[in-house]
Design a protein around this motif. Structure first.
Motif, short mmCIF file in Angstrom:
data_model
loop_
_atom_site.label_atom_id
_atom_site.label_comp_id
_atom_site.label_asym_id
_atom_site.label_seq_id
_atom_site.Cartn_x
_atom_site.Cartn_y
_atom_site.Cartn_z
N LYS A 94 -7.78 -16.18 -25.74
CA LYS A 94 -7.03 -14.97 -26.02
C LYS A 94 -6.11 -15.22 -27.21
CE LYS A 94 -3.44 -13.75 -23.49
NZ LYS A 94 -2.58 -13.28 -22.40
N THR A 95 -6.10 -14.28 -28.11
CA THR A 95 -5.15 -14.26 -29.21
C THR A 95 -4.73 -12.81 -29.36
OG1 THR A 95 -4.69 -14.97 -31.48
CG2 THR A 95 -6.92 -14.15 -31.05
N GLY A 96 -4.34 -12.37 -30.54
CA GLY A 96 -3.97 -10.97 -30.65
C GLY A 96 -3.20 -10.65 -31.90
N VAL A 97 -2.32 -9.67 -31.75
CA VAL A 97 -1.55 -9.12 -32.87
C VAL A 97 -0.10 -8.97 -32.43
CG1 VAL A 97 -1.30 -7.12 -34.39
CG2 VAL A 97 -3.58 -7.87 -33.70
N THR A 98 0.81 -9.30 -33.33
CA THR A 98 2.24 -9.14 -33.07
C THR A 98 2.87 -8.34 -34.21
OG1 THR A 98 2.34 -11.29 -31.96
CG2 THR A 98 4.43 -10.35 -32.70
N VAL A 99 3.69 -7.37 -33.86
CA VAL A 99 4.53 -6.69 -34.84
C VAL A 99 5.95 -7.16 -34.54
CG1 VAL A 99 5.34 -4.48 -35.74
CG2 VAL A 99 2.98 -4.69 -34.91
N HIS A 100 6.64 -7.63 -35.58
CA HIS A 100 7.98 -8.20 -35.36
C HIS A 100 8.89 -7.93 -36.55
CE1 HIS A 100 7.45 -11.78 -38.05
NE2 HIS A 100 6.19 -11.54 -37.81
N TYR A 101 10.19 -7.99 -36.27
CA TYR A 101 11.18 -7.92 -37.34
C TYR A 101 11.15 -9.24 -38.10
CZ TYR A 101 13.23 -3.78 -35.16
OH TYR A 101 13.43 -2.53 -34.64
N ILE A 102 11.50 -9.18 -39.37
CA ILE A 102 11.57 -10.37 -40.21
C ILE A 102 12.96 -10.99 -40.11
CG2 ILE A 102 11.59 -11.11 -42.63
CD1 ILE A 102 8.83 -10.65 -41.59
N ASP A 103 12.96 -12.30 -40.03
CA ASP A 103 14.21 -13.05 -40.18
C ASP A 103 13.94 -14.15 -41.19
OD1 ASP A 103 12.83 -15.07 -38.82
OD2 ASP A 103 14.03 -14.91 -36.99
N THR A 150 9.24 -15.77 -36.99
CA THR A 150 10.14 -16.08 -35.87
C THR A 150 11.05 -14.92 -35.47
OG1 THR A 150 11.76 -17.00 -37.43
CG2 THR A 150 10.23 -18.56 -36.41
N GLY A 151 10.95 -13.79 -36.17
CA GLY A 151 11.84 -12.66 -35.88
C GLY A 151 11.54 -12.01 -34.54
N PRO A 152 12.47 -11.20 -34.04
CA PRO A 152 12.30 -10.55 -32.74
C PRO A 152 11.01 -9.72 -32.68
CG PRO A 152 14.54 -10.26 -33.55
CD PRO A 152 13.77 -10.88 -34.66
N ILE A 153 10.29 -9.91 -31.58
CA ILE A 153 9.01 -9.22 -31.38
C ILE A 153 9.26 -7.78 -30.96
CG2 ILE A 153 6.95 -9.14 -29.90
CD1 ILE A 153 7.09 -12.26 -29.92
N ILE A 154 8.52 -6.86 -31.59
CA ILE A 154 8.60 -5.44 -31.27
C ILE A 154 7.46 -5.05 -30.33
CG2 ILE A 154 8.55 -3.10 -32.23
CD1 ILE A 154 9.50 -4.48 -34.93
N ALA A 155 6.25 -5.50 -30.67
CA ALA A 155 5.07 -5.16 -29.86
C ALA A 155 4.00 -6.21 -30.05
CB ALA A 155 4.52 -3.79 -30.27
N GLN A 156 3.18 -6.38 -29.01
CA GLN A 156 2.04 -7.28 -29.08
C GLN A 156 0.87 -6.64 -28.36
OE1 GLN A 156 3.83 -10.94 -27.34
NE2 GLN A 156 3.41 -11.86 -29.32
N GLU A 157 -0.33 -6.98 -28.83
CA GLU A 157 -1.54 -6.56 -28.14
C GLU A 157 -2.52 -7.73 -28.19
OE1 GLU A 157 -4.84 -3.03 -28.40
OE2 GLU A 157 -2.76 -2.55 -28.91
N SER A 158 -3.09 -8.05 -27.05
CA SER A 158 -3.98 -9.20 -27.01
C SER A 158 -5.41 -8.82 -27.36
CB SER A 158 -3.92 -9.88 -25.64
OG SER A 158 -4.37 -8.99 -24.65
N VAL A 159 -6.14 -9.83 -27.81
CA VAL A 159 -7.56 -9.71 -28.15
C VAL A 159 -8.27 -10.87 -27.49
CG1 VAL A 159 -9.24 -9.81 -30.04
CG2 VAL A 159 -7.07 -8.60 -30.38
N ALA A 160 -9.30 -10.56 -26.71
CA ALA A 160 -10.08 -11.60 -26.04
C ALA A 160 -10.94 -12.34 -27.05
CB ALA A 160 -10.95 -10.99 -24.95
N VAL A 161 -11.06 -13.65 -26.86
CA VAL A 161 -11.92 -14.47 -27.70
C VAL A 161 -13.06 -14.96 -26.80
CG1 VAL A 161 -12.10 -16.47 -29.22
CG2 VAL A 161 -9.91 -15.24 -29.03
N PHE A 162 -14.27 -14.61 -27.16
CA PHE A 162 -15.43 -15.00 -26.37
C PHE A 162 -16.14 -16.17 -27.05
CE2 PHE A 162 -14.93 -10.39 -25.59
CZ PHE A 162 -14.59 -10.47 -24.24
N SER A 163 -16.84 -16.96 -26.26
CA SER A 163 -17.51 -18.15 -26.80
C SER A 163 -18.53 -17.79 -27.88
CB SER A 163 -18.17 -18.95 -25.68
OG SER A 163 -19.11 -18.13 -25.00
N LYS A 164 -19.10 -16.61 -27.81
CA LYS A 164 -20.09 -16.18 -28.81
C LYS A 164 -19.45 -15.68 -30.11
CE LYS A 164 -20.69 -11.42 -27.05
NZ LYS A 164 -19.45 -10.97 -27.56
#
Length: 188
Positions: free
Chosen positions: A131-140, A145-159
């Motif tokens: 599993k990995t995904g996407v993060t939207v965050h404020y910049i510091d 490393t900035g505060p996270i606003i939203a995340q959505e995961s993405v499944a990683v399959f062996s294929k």
């Protein structure tokens, strides 16, 4: 009521820039593209959509502070109040952070704090995560490393190939980023 004005900073092909400017009912008007690569594909997208661009070469400036001061001048001319990074491959410095406190947002292709920095998709793929995904965050001042606003995961399959994983992540980015932009601007 007129919409807030925003700028997008990008360095590459511009798929997230395209998704933002083509989003329906976007809560802001994208009035400026800031780009640090003279021949980046994103510039053509901006031209096609008649969005002003400021393209710069960091090496032509004496320091990061100098080019960030020039960027701030361009942002002020366009009355920009928010900045959205979309594949901008430079670390934002204190000059720009102080000029736009709490108003600079980035999208990153991993579930931060995992795989910060460059080549996050390749890092995740090579690590063999399921599993990995996407993060939207404020910049510091750190790297992703900035505060996270939203995340959505993405499944990683062996294929999955690395390219297939990249496409899955981009599909999520193109939906998530405009949605988060709207949520942020409607609550500010």
């Amino acid at each position: 009521m007129s919409k807030l004005k925003a700028a997008v900073f990008a360095s590459g092909a511009g798929s997230n820039f395209q998704a933002i400017i083509e989003a329906r009912d976007l809560a802001c008007e994208i009035v400026l593209l800031i780009c640090d690569k003279q021949n980046a594909g994103v510039i053509e997208i901006a031209k096609k959509h008649q969005i002003s661009t400021f393209v710069f070469n960091a090496k032509e400036f004496a320091s990061k502070q100098a080019y960030e001061e020039k960027i701030i001048s361009e942002l002020r001319k366009k009355e920009v109040s928010w900045i959205f990074l979309a594949g901008y491959m430079r670390i934002v410095g204190s000059t720009l952070l102080q000029a736009f406190p709490g108003k600079i947002v980035n999208i990153h292709p991993s579930l931060l704090p995992n795989f910060p920095g460059k080549d996050a998709i390749a890092q995740a793929y090579q690590a063999g995560v399921n599993k990995t995904g996407v993060t939207v965050h404020y910049i510091d001042e750190g790297i992703d490393t900035g505060p996270i606003i939203a995340q959505e995961s993405v499944a990683v399959f062996s294929k999955d190939t690395e390219e297939a994983l990249k496409k899955k992540i981009q599909e999520v980015e193109h939906q998530l980023y405009p949605s988060v932009i709207n949520q942020l601007l409607q609550t500010k």
